[in-house]
Write a protein that holds these residues in place. Sequence first.
Motif, PDB file in Angstrom:
ATOM      1  N   TYR A  84       0.848  -1.191   0.000  1.00 54.53           N
ATOM      2  CA  TYR A  84       0.000   0.000   0.000  1.00 54.53           C
ATOM      3  C   TYR A  84       0.884   1.242   0.000  1.00 54.53           C
ATOM      4  O   TYR A  84       1.644   1.480   0.934  1.00 54.53           O
ATOM      5  N   THR A  85       0.791   2.038  -1.081  1.00 57.15           N
ATOM      6  CA  THR A  85       1.621   3.247  -1.160  1.00 57.15           C
ATOM      7  C   THR A  85       1.005   4.418  -0.412  1.00 57.15           C
ATOM      8  O   THR A  85       1.688   5.383  -0.089  1.00 57.15           O
ATOM      9  N   GLU A  86      -0.304   4.352  -0.163  1.00 54.92           N
ATOM     10  CA  GLU A  86      -1.022   5.442   0.516  1.00 54.92           C
ATOM     11  C   GLU A  86      -0.794   6.771  -0.217  1.00 54.92           C
ATOM     12  O   GLU A  86      -0.337   7.757   0.340  1.00 54.92           O
ATOM     13  N   GLY A  87      -1.139   6.764  -1.504  1.00 53.18           N
ATOM     14  CA  GLY A  87      -0.870   7.932  -2.328  1.00 53.18           C
ATOM     15  C   GLY A  87       0.577   7.927  -2.791  1.00 53.18           C
ATOM     16  O   GLY A  87       1.137   6.875  -3.153  1.00 53.18           O
ATOM     17  N   TYR A  88       1.204   9.098  -2.782  1.00 56.70           N
ATOM     18  CA  TYR A  88       2.620   9.166  -3.158  1.00 56.70           C
ATOM     19  C   TYR A  88       3.451   8.386  -2.150  1.00 56.70           C
ATOM     20  O   TYR A  88       3.221   8.474  -0.947  1.00 56.70           O
ATOM     21  N   PRO A  89       4.425   7.601  -2.636  1.00 58.13           N
ATOM     22  CA  PRO A  89       5.195   6.730  -1.730  1.00 58.13           C
ATOM     23  C   PRO A  89       6.041   7.533  -0.748  1.00 58.13           C
ATOM     24  O   PRO A  89       6.828   8.387  -1.152  1.00 58.13           O
ATOM     25  N   ASN A  90       5.861   7.254   0.541  1.00 60.89           N
ATOM     26  CA  ASN A  90       6.676   7.932   1.547  1.00 60.89           C
ATOM     27  C   ASN A  90       8.037   7.260   1.676  1.00 60.89           C
ATOM     28  O   ASN A  90       8.366   6.317   0.939  1.00 60.89           O
ATOM     29  N   VAL A  93       3.992  -4.292 -10.260  1.00 59.47           N
ATOM     30  CA  VAL A  93       3.028  -3.663 -11.156  1.00 59.47           C
ATOM     31  C   VAL A  93       2.223  -2.709 -10.282  1.00 59.47           C
ATOM     32  O   VAL A  93       2.027  -2.946  -9.096  1.00 59.47           O
ATOM     33  N   HIS A  94       1.793  -1.608 -10.867  1.00 54.74           N
ATOM     34  CA  HIS A  94       1.138  -0.605 -10.039  1.00 54.74           C
ATOM     35  C   HIS A  94      -0.325  -0.445 -10.402  1.00 54.74           C
ATOM     36  O   HIS A  94      -0.702  -0.455 -11.580  1.00 54.74           O
ATOM     37  N   SER A  95      -1.133  -0.272  -9.363  1.00 53.05           N
ATOM     38  CA  SER A  95      -2.550  -0.006  -9.549  1.00 53.05           C
ATOM     39  C   SER A  95      -2.911   1.289  -8.824  1.00 53.05           C
ATOM     40  O   SER A  95      -2.586   1.472  -7.651  1.00 53.05           O
ATOM     41  N   GLY A  96      -3.557   2.185  -9.554  1.00 50.88           N
ATOM     42  CA  GLY A  96      -3.966   3.444  -8.952  1.00 50.88           C
ATOM     43  C   GLY A  96      -5.003   4.129  -9.814  1.00 50.88           C
ATOM     44  O   GLY A  96      -5.422   3.612 -10.862  1.00 50.88           O
ATOM     45  N   ASP A  97      -5.451   5.287  -9.393  1.00 47.63           N
ATOM     46  CA  ASP A  97      -6.374   6.076 -10.207  1.00 47.63           C
ATOM     47  C   ASP A  97      -5.708   6.431 -11.532  1.00 47.63           C
ATOM     48  O   ASP A  97      -4.481   6.597 -11.601  1.00 47.63           O
ATOM     49  N   ASP A 129      -5.727   9.195 -13.067  1.00 48.69           N
ATOM     50  CA  ASP A 129      -5.597  10.641 -13.234  1.00 48.69           C
ATOM     51  C   ASP A 129      -4.112  11.007 -13.217  1.00 48.69           C
ATOM     52  O   ASP A 129      -3.242  10.127 -13.166  1.00 48.69           O
ATOM     53  N   LEU A 130      -3.804  12.295 -13.265  1.00 46.58           N
ATOM     54  CA  LEU A 130      -2.409  12.726 -13.309  1.00 46.58           C
ATOM     55  C   LEU A 130      -1.630  12.222 -12.108  1.00 46.58           C
ATOM     56  O   LEU A 130      -0.535  11.672 -12.257  1.00 46.58           O
ATOM     57  N   ASP A 131      -2.195  12.377 -10.909  1.00 49.81           N
ATOM     58  CA  ASP A 131      -1.474  11.931  -9.722  1.00 49.81           C
ATOM     59  C   ASP A 131      -1.253  10.422  -9.740  1.00 49.81           C
ATOM     60  O   ASP A 131      -0.190   9.937  -9.339  1.00 49.81           O
ATOM     61  N   GLY A 132      -2.249   9.672 -10.199  1.00 50.67           N
ATOM     62  CA  GLY A 132      -2.098   8.223 -10.262  1.00 50.67           C
ATOM     63  C   GLY A 132      -0.926   7.807 -11.128  1.00 50.67           C
ATOM     64  O   GLY A 132      -0.129   6.935 -10.747  1.00 50.67           O
ATOM     65  N   TYR A 133      -0.794   8.427 -12.299  1.00 52.82           N
ATOM     66  CA  TYR A 133       0.323   8.073 -13.184  1.00 52.82           C
ATOM     67  C   TYR A 133       1.658   8.596 -12.652  1.00 52.82           C
ATOM     68  O   TYR A 133       2.704   7.981 -12.866  1.00 52.82           O
ATOM     69  N   ARG A 134       1.630   9.717 -11.949  1.00 56.01           N
ATOM     70  CA  ARG A 134       2.876  10.209 -11.354  1.00 56.01           C
ATOM     71  C   ARG A 134       3.336   9.286 -10.229  1.00 56.01           C
ATOM     72  O   ARG A 134       4.528   9.062 -10.038  1.00 56.01           O
TER      73      ARG A 134
END
Length: 401
Positions: free
Chosen positions: A290-296, A314-318, A320-325
């Motif tokens: 769990y990255t909890e958003g941007y990885p700390n 492999v990554h799963s996220g929204d 949107d721009l933040d998800g791909y970042r």
Amino acid sequence: MTAAEIKGLLSQNPDAVRFLKKIVRHAVVDEVMPRKIILGPDLDDKSLFYLLNRFLSGCCFSENGKYAAKIPDEMRSASYWDPLVEAIGYEPKTDTDAIASVLSAETIKRLKILFPDERKVISDLAEKGLIRSFVGADKDRSAQYLKVFKAFVNLRQETCTTLSQLGSDVFNDSKALRNGILLGQLDKLLRTAYDQPDLSVSELHANCGIVDNPYTSHVVVFAPFRFTTSDGISYDYPQRLFQAGQAAVLPWETVQRIRDIQTDRALTLVTSENAAPFLALVKTSSPTLYTEGYPNGAVRVLLHHFDKAGAHAVHSGDTDLDGYRIAEQISRFITFDGLYHHGRVTTLPHKPLSDAQRSRLESFIGRHPDFRFTNELRHVLLHGWVEQESFGWASPAGMQE
């Protein structure tokens, strides 16, 4: 009238000084006096008007509600007014704008000499006026900014650190960057360098590897692995928890002590931006983090250890721009096999972009044409984005690069 005589009269009539200072300023600054000088508002004071004419040899008159002096040719030489200048004195105003411009330029030049690899960031800061707005005409502020920039460079070179450690390393003061104007400047610098103008401070710090608290910063992971700490002691509880269908919570204090991790098989981790999909992956016994958003910081370090142990992600996220970042950041710390998308994602309802989201996305694409997921971002511009929670988690199939 001599300077001494002028001083004597002014000591008895100090109200006249404010009007005579206009004459003095021109006498100091100009070689030849203007033909007409506005002295100030007409106060309808006959004694003051008489006194001004006495000082100015009858040149004072009233016009449009103001006192003015009409200077005849024989009195236009600046030297003629030396006694008045001596009596009143003159301190030229400091041109703070000029000083600020020079000091800002010197600071920028110094930064480029000290940090040649960061010229792009320095130029961006200069273009936005951030260096000048902080430094102003204060040399001490210039020295402080050099140290703030050094803190930023140190942070670039670390996987993660705390503000206390950063302050101690650069300012010899662990409290220097915990709050206040110096931290504010560091945050502005980070937003510019990492192109993150909209993140909250906590997200910004996590994005840049700043650990808020070694005991409250953590990573949640569900995977069959063991780890050995720097003192040679081995721990297998993450593997035991995985076998029991439970995730492990590792605080930063523990993660920073890890020397290496061990796995019994080739491991592919699904890194999950959001909590609900992470829980769903745990329920399907899929190794996940769990990255909890941007990885700390804790997430970054643990991913690096997984990478050294031969794991992939492999990554799963929204979408949107933040998800791909976030996905792009994950790819910096572990061998990256692409994006984890359920096969139904293209048929799912897409959320339209708001005007602000569209503007931010278009701006980002324009500034970062080589971004790893630019094609995906262009798709988002055309069709909108999908929340990670909508994907579905039947199996870890459907990976795409």
